[in-house]
Design an enzyme around this catalytic site. Structure first.
Site, PDB file in Angstrom:
ATOM      1  N   LYS A 154      59.788 -36.157  -4.633  1.00 47.40           N
ATOM      2  CA  LYS A 154      59.409 -35.829  -6.208  1.00 47.40           C
ATOM      3  C   LYS A 154      59.112 -34.422  -6.336  1.00 47.40           C
ATOM      4  O   LYS A 154      58.804 -33.864  -5.311  1.00 47.40           O
ATOM      5  CB  LYS A 154      57.957 -36.937  -6.419  1.00 47.40           C
ATOM      6  N   TYR A 161      51.547  -2.791 -13.575  1.00 45.91           N
ATOM      7  CA  TYR A 161      50.693  -2.796 -14.624  1.00 45.91           C
ATOM      8  C   TYR A 161      49.328  -2.461 -14.421  1.00 45.91           C
ATOM      9  O   TYR A 161      48.704  -2.849 -13.429  1.00 45.91           O
ATOM     10  CB  TYR A 161      51.022  -4.365 -15.279  1.00 45.91           C
TER      11      TYR A 161
END
Length: 340
Positions: free
Chosen positions: A33, A249
């Site tokens: 999954k 940043y």
């Protein structure tokens, strides 16, 4: 292009440890999954089939369709279209109301709530479910449950085992009364399998352990597993950084000396969870991460054309205060997967 490399030998090593607990690889069901916990559902299905595993478990019908040719049976845990699907797809009964939604000649596994209190019918609904399904000519292939605390040092593991033992007894009794085949039983996830002293069920659902991890409490036996995934980035650019110059940043990293920095093509947009200047992280080759992880780029003190971002999710899980599952499943499905 960033790459996720899948180590075939490590994967097989982990599966062999699981096989030693069941004494039969045919009793292993590989859990695929969420893109095989981020490892790549097609790649892992290919390897699992090569190893000799015949059963798989997925979340959705779409996942089942991708791997249909690899396995004899595929159990779908989530909701599906109850009208059309392949003969080797098995549907999960997650709620007593599901028994009225399934057409004849389908294969189902009944999930029982033995204490997780999430999905599954209640124990006192077992007879209603079996009678309702059998009267509609629906084949009950399995009855199963899920442990909530197999990785915890607590008696709850034994409490749920006892609850499921009673479910098995009642199931056999009801099936004998109806003269229908007794279904297979399965309750063991990865942590439960390696905790049990003697495996005596029909299937063991191997998820996170197949990929190299079990987050057990201290005091519980933890098998010596090997991580299967490594994440690699390719260099976008390099530059000489002078003392006191900043990177990224907010200028979160200020260089204490002259050094070489390179930017690599992996970022939080790819599922490499965001780190900032407060997080100290060092890649497996010893290269220090500089500043903040950007959406599409990450900078390291490194000159290599390719860098291994991580080859073991445990350290990142600790930094992010989460579990290894989240680190691996967060990775973008569009990243190239490569078996090595």
């Amino acid at each position: 292009m960033a790459t996720i490399k899948i180590n075939r030998n490590n994967f097989f090593y982990n599966l062999k440890l699981a096989e030693q607990k069941t004494n039969d690889k045919r009793k292993l069901a590989i859990v695929l999954k969420d893109n095989a916990y981020g490892h790549g559902i097609f790649e892992i299905a290919t390897l699992a089939s090569e190893f000799g595993i015949k059963n798989a478990i997925v979340k959705t019908l779409d996942e089942a369709l991708k791997i249909e040719s690899f396995f004899e049976t595929i159990l779908i845990l989530g909701k599906v279209d109850f009208t059309t699907y392949s003969h080797n797809f098995h549907i999960t009964i997650n709620d007593i109301k599901d028994i009225n939604k399934i057409s004849q000649n389908k294969n189902v596994h009944i999930k029982i709530d033995t204490g997780m209190h999430r999905n599954g019918i209640l124990s006192n609904q077992l007879e209603e479910a079996i009678y309702g399904l059998s009267s509609n000519n629906i084949s009950i292939k399995g009855v199963f449950t899920h442990h909530r605390s197999a990785d915890k040092l607590s008696p709850e593991f034994y409490w749920q085992n006892q609850n499921f033992k009673l479910i098995k007894k009642d199931t056999k009794k009801i099936c004998e009364q109806l003269n229908i085949p007794i279904p297979m039983f399965h309750s063991m996830n990865s942590a439960a399998l390696f905790r049990c002293e003697k495996f005596d069920e029909d299937l063991a659902r191997i998820g996170i352990a197949a990929y190299g991890y079990i987050d057990n409490d201290d005091g519980l036996f933890t098998p010596d597993l090997k991580p299967v995934m490594s994440l690699w980035g390719n260099k976008v650019s390099s530059r000489q950084l002078k003392k006191n110059q900043k990177v990224g940043y907010g200028g979160g990293f200020e260089s204490p000396k002259n050094l070489t920095t390179s930017t690599y093509d992996i970022g939080y947009g790819d599922g490499f969870l965001r780190l900032n200047e407060k997080d100290e992280y060092v890649a497996p080759n010893g290269a220090k991460l500089l500043g903040r992880v950007s959406m599409d780029n990450t900078s390291f003190e490194c000159e290599d054309d390719e860098i291994c971002i991580f080859d073991n999710a445990k350290e990142l899980a600790k930094i992010h205060k989460t579990i290894t599952y989240e680190i691996t499943t967060s990775l973008n499905g569009n990243i190239k997967r490569e078996i090595i």
